[in-house]
Write a protein that holds these residues in place. Structure first.
Motif, PDB file in Angstrom:
ATOM      1  N   LEU A   1       0.846  -1.184   0.000  1.00 13.00           N
ATOM      2  CA  LEU A   1       0.000   0.000   0.000  1.00 13.00           C
ATOM      3  C   LEU A   1       0.883   1.236   0.000  1.00 13.00           C
ATOM      4  O   LEU A   1       1.990   1.211   0.535  1.00 13.00           O
ATOM      5  CB  LEU A   1      -0.884   0.031   1.251  1.00 13.00           C
ATOM      6  CG  LEU A   1      -1.790  -1.178   1.459  1.00 13.00           C
ATOM      7  CD1 LEU A   1      -2.278  -1.223   2.892  1.00 13.00           C
ATOM      8  CD2 LEU A   1      -2.961  -1.110   0.505  1.00 13.00           C
TER       9      LEU A   1
ATOM     10  N   ASP B   1      -1.386   7.706  -0.096  1.00 17.13           N
ATOM     11  CA  ASP B   1      -1.644   8.687  -1.148  1.00 17.13           C
ATOM     12  C   ASP B   1      -1.677  10.100  -0.569  1.00 17.13           C
ATOM     13  O   ASP B   1      -1.075  11.017  -1.113  1.00 17.13           O
ATOM     14  CB  ASP B   1      -2.967   8.357  -1.847  1.00 17.13           C
ATOM     15  CG  ASP B   1      -3.286   9.319  -2.969  1.00 17.13           C
ATOM     16  OD1 ASP B   1      -2.512   9.342  -3.949  1.00 17.13           O
ATOM     17  OD2 ASP B   1      -4.288  10.045  -2.859  1.00 17.13           O
TER      18      ASP B   1
ATOM     19  N   GLU C   1      -3.454   3.699  -1.246  1.00 12.90           N
ATOM     20  CA  GLU C   1      -3.625   3.192  -2.604  1.00 12.90           C
ATOM     21  C   GLU C   1      -3.110   1.760  -2.664  1.00 12.90           C
ATOM     22  O   GLU C   1      -1.993   1.463  -2.260  1.00 12.90           O
ATOM     23  CB  GLU C   1      -2.858   4.053  -3.595  1.00 12.90           C
ATOM     24  CG  GLU C   1      -3.034   3.607  -5.029  1.00 12.90           C
ATOM     25  CD  GLU C   1      -2.305   4.503  -6.010  1.00 12.90           C
ATOM     26  OE1 GLU C   1      -2.021   4.022  -7.111  1.00 12.90           O
ATOM     27  OE2 GLU C   1      -2.012   5.672  -5.684  1.00 12.90           O
ATOM     28  N   ARG C   2      -3.968   0.885  -3.202  1.00 16.15           N
ATOM     29  CA  ARG C   2      -3.582  -0.518  -3.395  1.00 16.15           C
ATOM     30  C   ARG C   2      -2.769  -0.654  -4.688  1.00 16.15           C
ATOM     31  O   ARG C   2      -2.707   0.265  -5.498  1.00 16.15           O
ATOM     32  CB  ARG C   2      -4.824  -1.398  -3.498  1.00 16.15           C
ATOM     33  CG  ARG C   2      -5.653  -1.441  -2.251  1.00 16.15           C
ATOM     34  CD  ARG C   2      -6.880  -2.354  -2.469  1.00 16.15           C
ATOM     35  NE  ARG C   2      -7.719  -2.417  -1.320  1.00 16.15           N
ATOM     36  CZ  ARG C   2      -8.859  -1.738  -1.170  1.00 16.15           C
ATOM     37  NH1 ARG C   2      -9.290  -0.937  -2.141  1.00 16.15           N
ATOM     38  NH2 ARG C   2      -9.576  -1.860  -0.083  1.00 16.15           N
TER      39      ARG C   2
ATOM     40  N   GLY D   1      -4.385   0.279  -7.915  1.00 14.30           N
ATOM     41  CA  GLY D   1      -4.742   1.675  -8.110  1.00 14.30           C
ATOM     42  C   GLY D   1      -5.976   2.124  -7.348  1.00 14.30           C
ATOM     43  O   GLY D   1      -6.258   3.322  -7.277  1.00 14.30           O
ATOM     44  N   SER D   2      -6.729   1.194  -6.791  1.00 13.29           N
ATOM     45  CA  SER D   2      -7.901   1.574  -6.012  1.00 13.29           C
ATOM     46  C   SER D   2      -7.450   2.169  -4.677  1.00 13.29           C
ATOM     47  O   SER D   2      -6.341   1.914  -4.206  1.00 13.29           O
ATOM     48  CB  SER D   2      -8.823   0.383  -5.787  1.00 13.29           C
ATOM     49  OG  SER D   2      -8.166  -0.621  -5.017  1.00 13.29           O
ATOM     50  N   THR D   3      -8.308   2.985  -4.100  1.00 18.95           N
ATOM     51  CA  THR D   3      -7.966   3.651  -2.846  1.00 18.95           C
ATOM     52  C   THR D   3      -9.040   3.401  -1.798  1.00 18.95           C
ATOM     53  O   THR D   3     -10.188   3.079  -2.123  1.00 18.95           O
ATOM     54  CB  THR D   3      -7.812   5.174  -3.039  1.00 18.95           C
ATOM     55  OG1 THR D   3      -9.041   5.704  -3.522  1.00 18.95           O
ATOM     56  CG2 THR D   3      -6.680   5.504  -3.992  1.00 18.95           C
ATOM     57  N   TYR D   4      -8.641   3.558  -0.556  1.00 19.13           N
ATOM     58  CA  TYR D   4      -9.585   3.511   0.553  1.00 19.13           C
ATOM     59  C   TYR D   4      -9.016   4.305   1.719  1.00 19.13           C
ATOM     60  O   TYR D   4      -7.803   4.539   1.794  1.00 19.13           O
ATOM     61  CB  TYR D   4      -9.938   2.078   0.960  1.00 19.13           C
ATOM     62  CG  TYR D   4      -8.801   1.293   1.576  1.00 19.13           C
ATOM     63  CD1 TYR D   4      -8.728   1.119   2.954  1.00 19.13           C
ATOM     64  CD2 TYR D   4      -7.817   0.707   0.794  1.00 19.13           C
ATOM     65  CE1 TYR D   4      -7.688   0.383   3.530  1.00 19.13           C
ATOM     66  CE2 TYR D   4      -6.788  -0.034   1.359  1.00 19.13           C
ATOM     67  CZ  TYR D   4      -6.734  -0.186   2.725  1.00 19.13           C
ATOM     68  OH  TYR D   4      -5.714  -0.906   3.289  1.00 19.13           O
TER      69      TYR D   4
END
Length: 75
Positions: A4, A7, A17-18, A21-24
């Protein structure tokens, strides 16, 4: 082991950010002490652990790319 990248940090939240490209968002309190935007973390046993070697490698690559772009466009 998931990789990770921090970001950004927004108040009490950190956006991670994984690799895909996805984020949480997670609580800033769940980050390792001293963690900052751009740092690389690994998930180990449900905890976020800093990866200083990978962080340094990525920062060096980004700096190198920035220098190349400056040279190319400063002509």
């Amino acid at each position: 082991m998931n990789t990770l990248i921090i970001d950004r940090i927004e108040g009490d939240l950190a956006v991670l950010e994984r690799e895909d490209g996805s984020t949480y968002a997670v609580s800033r309190d769940s980050l390792p002490t001293g963690a900052a935007a751009g740092d690389v973390l690994r998930e180990q046993n449900g905890r976020l652990v800093p990866d200083p070697d990978e962080t340094a490698c990525r920062r060096d690559m980004a700096f190198s790319l920035e220098q190349k772009l400056k040279q190319k466009f400063s002509r």
